[in-house]
Design a protein around this motif. Sequence first.
Motif, PDB file in Angstrom:
ATOM      1  N   SER A 232      39.644  36.054  38.688  1.00  0.00           N
ATOM      2  CA  SER A 232      39.171  37.239  38.861  1.00  0.00           C
ATOM      3  C   SER A 232      39.303  38.196  40.123  1.00  0.00           C
ATOM      4  O   SER A 232      39.382  37.462  41.194  1.00  0.00           O
ATOM      5  CB  SER A 232      37.732  37.269  38.652  1.00  0.00           C
ATOM      6  N   THR A 233      39.623  39.550  40.011  1.00  0.00           N
ATOM      7  CA  THR A 233      40.006  40.155  41.190  1.00  0.00           C
ATOM      8  C   THR A 233      38.660  41.120  41.686  1.00  0.00           C
ATOM      9  O   THR A 233      38.728  41.616  42.726  1.00  0.00           O
ATOM     10  CB  THR A 233      41.045  41.375  40.882  1.00  0.00           C
ATOM     11  N   ASN A 234      37.572  40.845  41.017  1.00  0.00           N
ATOM     12  CA  ASN A 234      36.322  41.778  41.442  1.00  0.00           C
ATOM     13  C   ASN A 234      35.692  40.978  42.582  1.00  0.00           C
ATOM     14  O   ASN A 234      34.569  41.306  42.931  1.00  0.00           O
ATOM     15  CB  ASN A 234      35.519  42.042  40.281  1.00  0.00           C
ATOM     16  N   SER A 235      35.850  39.640  42.854  1.00  0.00           N
ATOM     17  CA  SER A 235      35.411  38.891  43.983  1.00  0.00           C
ATOM     18  C   SER A 235      36.114  39.263  45.178  1.00  0.00           C
ATOM     19  O   SER A 235      37.426  39.462  45.246  1.00  0.00           O
ATOM     20  CB  SER A 235      35.386  37.408  43.643  1.00  0.00           C
ATOM     21  N   SER A 236      35.218  39.507  46.209  1.00  0.00           N
ATOM     22  CA  SER A 236      35.648  39.609  47.620  1.00  0.00           C
ATOM     23  C   SER A 236      36.587  38.491  48.020  1.00  0.00           C
ATOM     24  O   SER A 236      37.551  38.759  48.809  1.00  0.00           O
ATOM     25  CB  SER A 236      34.722  40.231  48.695  1.00  0.00           C
TER      26      SER A 236
ATOM     27  N   SER B  86      39.818  39.005  46.273  1.00  0.00           N
ATOM     28  CA  SER B  86      40.474  40.086  46.821  1.00  0.00           C
ATOM     29  C   SER B  86      41.247  39.941  48.297  1.00  0.00           C
ATOM     30  O   SER B  86      42.595  40.336  48.588  1.00  0.00           O
ATOM     31  CB  SER B  86      39.634  41.188  46.746  1.00  0.00           C
TER      32      SER B  86
ATOM     33  N   ASN C 147      40.251  35.742  33.972  1.00  0.00           N
ATOM     34  CA  ASN C 147      38.897  35.850  33.408  1.00  0.00           C
ATOM     35  C   ASN C 147      38.337  34.599  33.033  1.00  0.00           C
ATOM     36  O   ASN C 147      37.450  34.522  32.206  1.00  0.00           O
ATOM     37  CB  ASN C 147      38.884  37.065  32.490  1.00  0.00           C
TER      38      ASN C 147
ATOM     39  N   GLN D 105      45.038  37.999  36.382  1.00  0.00           N
ATOM     40  CA  GLN D 105      43.805  37.272  36.446  1.00  0.00           C
ATOM     41  C   GLN D 105      43.597  36.700  35.243  1.00  0.00           C
ATOM     42  O   GLN D 105      43.995  37.116  33.956  1.00  0.00           O
ATOM     43  CB  GLN D 105      42.953  38.300  36.990  1.00  0.00           C
TER      44      GLN D 105
END
Length: 337
Positions: A72-76, A79, A102, A100
């Motif tokens: 996932s790209t929504n985790s710091s 990222s 998911n 990603q």
Amino acid sequence: MSNKKTTLKDIAVKLNISTAAVSKALRNDSRISKKTKEAVKKIAKELDYQPNNLASALRSGKSNLVGVMVPSTNSSYFSSVLQNIEEVLNSKGYNVIVTQSNESYTKECNNIDTLLFTQVDGIIASMANETVDLDFFEKIKTKGIPLILFDRGENDLNVDYIGINDYDSSHMIVDHLAQKGCKKIAHIGGFKHTRIFNNRIRGYVDALHKHNFTFIDDYVSESNLTIEDGRIQMKKLLALQNPPDAVYAASDYAALGALQVLKEENIAVPNTIALVGFGNEPFTTMVTPTITSVDQHSAEIGKIAAQTFLEHADQKTATQQLNKKILEAKLIVRESS
């Protein structure tokens, strides 16, 4: 407007030179005069010429593209890893294609096929939670493409791996909670079939034994470690006849879900139940109480992963072997414990 793409031949006709000369000029070939190069680049810009990178890769065997696969790209954490991979590779003339999964095995397989079709020079990946079958990762190796794994990877693939010491990290967390007087420590874990989460669970169990704490089956759960998973597991723990006095969640998102439930139930944190997460996400410092967590050195992991690929690219070797680069994680103690 026409959908027809500008070709090398279109530029050649416009300048009345050969297609080969146009190709060499765009590659900055020393055999082409500066005047011709400038003319070619000017017309290429006017005609909005876009090079066919796939065709170029097929001809030269090198695309200057590196695929990066993350859950996932929504985790710091991911990222930060991505940012540092890209910075290192961009400085060496490579572009990065990010996909990603998911947490889906099927999507991960599709991503691998897409990256292989795009003729990437290498793949840097962290596996999806659902992944058990390694055939698609073996497929990357059979193509002679360097495969570098980080965070989540499997020893059986015999490739480079960069991560932290997950087993020792669990010991560090349990030791901390024991020092704070906690004796009934629960663990909201990831799935055991994923090596890092299996190591965290093993570390947790062994650390309990080290402190002569009782291991209780109902205190351990497996999940995708989302906020909702944290909420569900925390409610189950509170419903036990003998609830824990501390909870160690294998991700900050699960820890956040657990904290929400504890606050909704007016349970004092850390006085009644202490809480520790994993990942050092930015929100851990923004909630009340702030959440104790483990820093995974994401920036350094990203840089090492990129540098490891570059080493393989320089050596031009298809042979890989298990080579682990393990960093020691750091516990960031905050109000929740």
